[in-house]
Design a protein around this motif. Structure first.
Motif, PDB file in Angstrom:
ATOM      1  N   HIS A 114       0.804  -1.217   0.000  1.00 54.40           N
ATOM      2  CA  HIS A 114       0.000   0.000   0.000  1.00 54.40           C
ATOM      3  C   HIS A 114       0.844   1.278   0.000  1.00 54.40           C
ATOM      4  N   GLY A 115       2.155   1.136  -0.098  1.00 53.03           N
ATOM      5  CA  GLY A 115       3.032   2.304  -0.083  1.00 53.03           C
ATOM      6  C   GLY A 115       3.517   2.593   1.319  1.00 53.03           C
ATOM      7  N   ASP A 116       4.836   2.671   1.490  1.00 51.40           N
ATOM      8  CA  ASP A 116       5.411   2.974   2.791  1.00 51.40           C
ATOM      9  C   ASP A 116       6.821   3.524   2.591  1.00 51.40           C
ATOM     10  N   ALA A 117       7.615   3.550   3.664  1.00 53.73           N
ATOM     11  CA  ALA A 117       8.954   4.124   3.580  1.00 53.73           C
ATOM     12  C   ALA A 117       9.884   3.317   2.686  1.00 53.73           C
ATOM     13  N   ARG A 118       9.541   2.049   2.446  1.00 52.01           N
ATOM     14  CA  ARG A 118      10.385   1.214   1.591  1.00 52.01           C
ATOM     15  C   ARG A 118      10.140   1.499   0.115  1.00 52.01           C
ATOM     16  N   TRP A 119       8.872   1.828  -0.223  1.00 52.21           N
ATOM     17  CA  TRP A 119       8.495   2.114  -1.609  1.00 52.21           C
ATOM     18  C   TRP A 119       7.190   2.905  -1.578  1.00 52.21           C
ATOM     19  N   PRO A 120       7.141   4.066  -2.228  1.00 52.63           N
ATOM     20  CA  PRO A 120       5.993   4.964  -2.024  1.00 52.63           C
ATOM     21  C   PRO A 120       4.729   4.606  -2.780  1.00 52.63           C
ATOM     22  N   PHE A 121       4.808   3.732  -3.796  1.00 50.12           N
ATOM     23  CA  PHE A 121       3.673   3.503  -4.685  1.00 50.12           C
ATOM     24  C   PHE A 121       3.016   2.146  -4.413  1.00 50.12           C
ATOM     25  N   ALA A 122       1.691   2.119  -4.495  1.00 52.18           N
ATOM     26  CA  ALA A 122       0.936   0.898  -4.214  1.00 52.18           C
ATOM     27  C   ALA A 122       0.940  -0.034  -5.422  1.00 52.18           C
ATOM     28  N   PHE A 123       1.078  -1.321  -5.142  1.00 51.86           N
ATOM     29  CA  PHE A 123       0.991  -2.335  -6.185  1.00 51.86           C
ATOM     30  C   PHE A 123       0.548  -3.656  -5.564  1.00 51.86           C
ATOM     31  N   ALA A 124       0.088  -4.563  -6.409  1.00 51.23           N
ATOM     32  CA  ALA A 124      -0.265  -5.917  -5.983  1.00 51.23           C
ATOM     33  C   ALA A 124       0.542  -6.892  -6.823  1.00 51.23           C
ATOM     34  N   ALA A 125       1.229  -7.822  -6.177  1.00 54.38           N
ATOM     35  CA  ALA A 125       2.081  -8.783  -6.878  1.00 54.38           C
ATOM     36  C   ALA A 125       1.557 -10.198  -6.680  1.00 54.38           C
ATOM     37  N   GLU A 126       1.767 -11.010  -7.694  1.00 52.48           N
ATOM     38  CA  GLU A 126       1.418 -12.423  -7.633  1.00 52.48           C
ATOM     39  C   GLU A 126       2.587 -13.242  -8.145  1.00 52.48           C
ATOM     40  N   GLN A 127       2.897 -14.299  -7.437  1.00 54.08           N
ATOM     41  CA  GLN A 127       3.986 -15.186  -7.826  1.00 54.08           C
ATOM     42  C   GLN A 127       3.442 -16.617  -7.956  1.00 54.08           C
ATOM     43  N   GLN A 128       3.516 -17.154  -9.167  1.00 52.99           N
ATOM     44  CA  GLN A 128       3.099 -18.527  -9.420  1.00 52.99           C
ATOM     45  C   GLN A 128       4.335 -19.398  -9.565  1.00 52.99           C
ATOM     46  N   VAL A 129       4.407 -20.453  -8.793  1.00 54.47           N
ATOM     47  CA  VAL A 129       5.521 -21.396  -8.843  1.00 54.47           C
ATOM     48  C   VAL A 129       4.963 -22.728  -9.313  1.00 54.47           C
ATOM     49  N   GLU A 130       5.478 -23.232 -10.433  1.00 59.13           N
ATOM     50  CA  GLU A 130       4.962 -24.467 -11.018  1.00 59.13           C
ATOM     51  C   GLU A 130       6.118 -25.430 -11.281  1.00 59.13           C
ATOM     52  N   LEU A 131       5.897 -26.689 -10.983  1.00 54.78           N
ATOM     53  CA  LEU A 131       6.942 -27.697 -11.084  1.00 54.78           C
ATOM     54  C   LEU A 131       6.475 -28.855 -11.956  1.00 54.78           C
ATOM     55  N   THR A 132       7.350 -29.290 -12.877  1.00 55.30           N
ATOM     56  CA  THR A 132       7.163 -30.554 -13.586  1.00 55.30           C
ATOM     57  C   THR A 132       8.400 -31.406 -13.326  1.00 55.30           C
ATOM     58  N   ALA A 133       8.461 -32.562 -13.955  1.00 56.96           N
ATOM     59  CA  ALA A 133       9.576 -33.468 -13.709  1.00 56.96           C
ATOM     60  C   ALA A 133      10.921 -32.862 -14.089  1.00 56.96           C
ATOM     61  N   ASP A 134      10.927 -31.931 -15.063  1.00 58.63           N
ATOM     62  CA  ASP A 134      12.205 -31.364 -15.493  1.00 58.63           C
ATOM     63  C   ASP A 134      12.238 -29.843 -15.531  1.00 58.63           C
ATOM     64  N   THR A 135      11.146 -29.150 -15.152  1.00 55.10           N
ATOM     65  CA  THR A 135      11.072 -27.704 -15.310  1.00 55.10           C
ATOM     66  C   THR A 135      10.491 -27.034 -14.073  1.00 55.10           C
ATOM     67  N   LEU A 136      11.141 -25.955 -13.680  1.00 58.36           N
ATOM     68  CA  LEU A 136      10.626 -25.074 -12.638  1.00 58.36           C
ATOM     69  C   LEU A 136      10.293 -23.734 -13.284  1.00 58.36           C
ATOM     70  N   THR A 137       9.048 -23.289 -13.137  1.00 50.18           N
ATOM     71  CA  THR A 137       8.615 -22.024 -13.717  1.00 50.18           C
ATOM     72  C   THR A 137       8.099 -21.118 -12.614  1.00 50.18           C
ATOM     73  N   VAL A 138       8.653 -19.914 -12.546  1.00 49.17           N
ATOM     74  CA  VAL A 138       8.195 -18.905 -11.588  1.00 49.17           C
ATOM     75  C   VAL A 138       7.731 -17.698 -12.396  1.00 49.17           C
ATOM     76  N   THR A 139       6.449 -17.379 -12.300  1.00 49.73           N
ATOM     77  CA  THR A 139       5.874 -16.251 -13.022  1.00 49.73           C
ATOM     78  C   THR A 139       5.503 -15.179 -12.017  1.00 49.73           C
ATOM     79  N   LEU A 140       6.143 -14.027 -12.140  1.00 49.39           N
ATOM     80  CA  LEU A 140       5.935 -12.917 -11.215  1.00 49.39           C
ATOM     81  C   LEU A 140       5.236 -11.785 -11.968  1.00 49.39           C
ATOM     82  N   THR A 141       4.088 -11.370 -11.442  1.00 52.82           N
ATOM     83  CA  THR A 141       3.287 -10.313 -12.065  1.00 52.82           C
ATOM     84  C   THR A 141       2.984  -9.252 -11.022  1.00 52.82           C
TER      85      THR A 141
END
Length: 280
Positions: A114-141
């Motif tokens: 919501h904005g504070d001394a660390r960073w003044p602007f509000a944002f919402a983040a989502e991190q999806q972590v998906e695993l298969t037998a040979d692949t790790l995918t991290v999608t950050l939005t």
């Protein structure tokens, strides 16, 4: 004890610690670490710099002297990398993320800022972590929650085992750091090729014009890295058992990714194991 979400797919296993910056603490295939595994001491201490990988949001690397100008106003934010005077790596890596979804092979974490001394602007983040037998995918939005255009970028900070590692990728130019660890003048890479044994070169350097693909080879394994962002930071500290290849969206000290109200920025980290010979 720190809560960890354990993901499994075949012989692959990954662990995520929502309260520790939403960081990955491990990724292994048949027990072979594909990322640096966080030690029990690092987890107990809550040290994000000891994790396997952590998210970068709303910026990556350094903001000089923890100050920046935006829309005619100077913003001072909290320096967080003593003894340097800079702010580094945004705020996601030091925040407590909320678990939105947890399945055997997938986890979704969210962070509302919501904005504070660390960073003044509000944002919402989502991190999806998906695993298969040979692949790790991290999608950050990340979504801009302000009513005005704001700087907002996503990236990733994975640590890889250094022993016997060779790194290869293509980029247009490198940006050597100055004495304050900020980018100096760029150096054109004539053939665009960067290829070296990690143990033979100590770097802490940004690269631009990255084509979104890199590879790491070890004597017993190989890994392909993919992302849609076009910058990378390479950190190969001399003598360390780990190194970093960080897909990012902008240069250090450059808030060049601007997101409109309600719009998003995304960065995907896809790690594909191409060969693993356990016990070789």
């Amino acid at each position: 004890m720190v809560e960890q979400l354990i993901l499994t797919a075949g012989a692959a296993r990954a662990a995520v610690a929502p309260a520790l910056g939403g960081a990955l603490t491990s990724w292994t295939i048949d027990g072979r670490p594909m990322l640096r595994t966080a030690s029990a001491e690092a987890i107990a201490a809550g040290d994000p710099l000891g994790m396997a990988s952590f998210p970068l949001v709303p910026f990556s690397n350094r903001i000089a002297d923890a100050r920046f100008d935006w829309a005619g106003e100077t913003h001072a934010i909290a320096p967080n990398f003593a003894p340097e005077p800079h702010a580094i790596h945004g705020i996601g890596w030091t925040s407590d993320w909320t678990v939105q979804e947890a399945r055997d092979d997938r986890a979704v974490l969210v962070l509302d800022h919501h904005g504070d001394a660390r960073w003044p602007f509000a944002f919402a983040a989502e991190q999806q972590v998906e695993l298969t037998a040979d692949t790790l995918t991290v999608t950050l939005t990340a979504r801009n929650l302000e009513a005005f255009d704001a700087p907002l970028a996503c990236g990733h900070h994975p640590y890889f085992p250094a022993a016997g590692a060779r790194l290869h990728f293509a980029a247009e130019r490198r940006w050597p750091p100055d004495a304050r660890m900020l980018p100096s003048e760029p150096v054109e890479i004539a053939d665009r090729k960067v290829d070296f044994a990690v143990a033979e070169r100590a770097l802490d350097c940004a690269f631009s014009g990255w084509d979104g693909v890199a590879s790491i080879s070890w004597p017993d394994a190989a890994l392909r890295i993919e992302s849609e962002v076009d910058h990378a930071v390479v950190y190969t500290p001399a003598g360390a058992p780990h190194f970093c290849f960080e897909p990012v969206a902008h240069l250090p000290n450059a808030l060049s990714v601007v997101v409109a109200p309600g719009a998003t920025h995304r960065a995907t980290l896809r790690l594909i194991a191409q060969a693993v010979s356990v016990g070789a």
